[in-house]
Write a protein that holds these residues in place. Structure first.
Motif, PDB file in Angstrom:
ATOM      1  N   ARG A  87       0.855   0.595  13.772  1.00 56.16           N
ATOM      2  CA  ARG A  87       0.835   1.388  12.532  1.00 56.16           C
ATOM      3  C   ARG A  87      -0.569   1.392  11.925  1.00 56.16           C
ATOM      4  N   ARG A 138      -2.911   3.623  13.988  1.00 56.15           N
ATOM      5  CA  ARG A 138      -2.645   5.057  13.798  1.00 56.15           C
ATOM      6  C   ARG A 138      -3.381   5.610  12.578  1.00 56.15           C
ATOM      7  N   GLU A 139      -3.623   4.783  11.585  1.00 55.72           N
ATOM      8  CA  GLU A 139      -4.318   5.219  10.376  1.00 55.72           C
ATOM      9  C   GLU A 139      -5.819   5.406  10.612  1.00 55.72           C
TER      10      GLU A 139
END
Length: 128
Positions: free
Chosen positions: A98, A101-102
């Motif tokens: 996660r 992905r940023e």
């Protein structure tokens, strides 16, 4: 914006924290520090990772191809030393995808539990 007298830029995180203090009163005070040491070499970068704690790191690697072209690749390194706490390793492992992905633009991912797993030879090999 950079200060025209000194050339120093204000990091976005500094601005964000100030706005949180001002608008949300999330903090009672903030202490800012100008980091005088700018990490330039890969050795400086590698030495900045703690021996006993997990971290995510990003490294911008510049290199020259066999065709003599200047290139660069952005590495995402998941640093999880064997000596770090099990809970910390689990937290970093479960949050990695996660978080990554940023960060738009990551080109190569490495996982390392000791410095040999992210040596300059490995960086060079993964960049090509």
């Amino acid at each position: 914006m950079a200060n025209s007298a000194s050339g120093m830029a204000v990091h976005d995180d500094c601005k964000l924290r100030f706005l949180e203090l001002k608008a949300k009163r999330s903090f009672r005070f903030i202490v800012f520090k100008i980091d005088e040491k700018i990490q330039q070499s890969y050795e400086d970068f590698a030495a900045s990772l703690p021996a006993n704690e997990c971290r995510y790191a990003v490294f911008d690697y510049d290199f020259t191809t066999e065709e003599n072209c200047q290139k660069s690749k952005i590495f995402f390194i998941a640093w999880s030393p064997d000596t770090s706490r099990v809970r910390s390793k689990m937290l970093y492992a479960s949050s990695k995808d996660r978080f990554k992905r940023e960060l738009d633009g990551i080109q190569v991912e490495l996982q390392a539990t000791d410095p040999s797993e992210m040596s300059m030879d490995i960086i060079k090999g993964r960049a090509m």
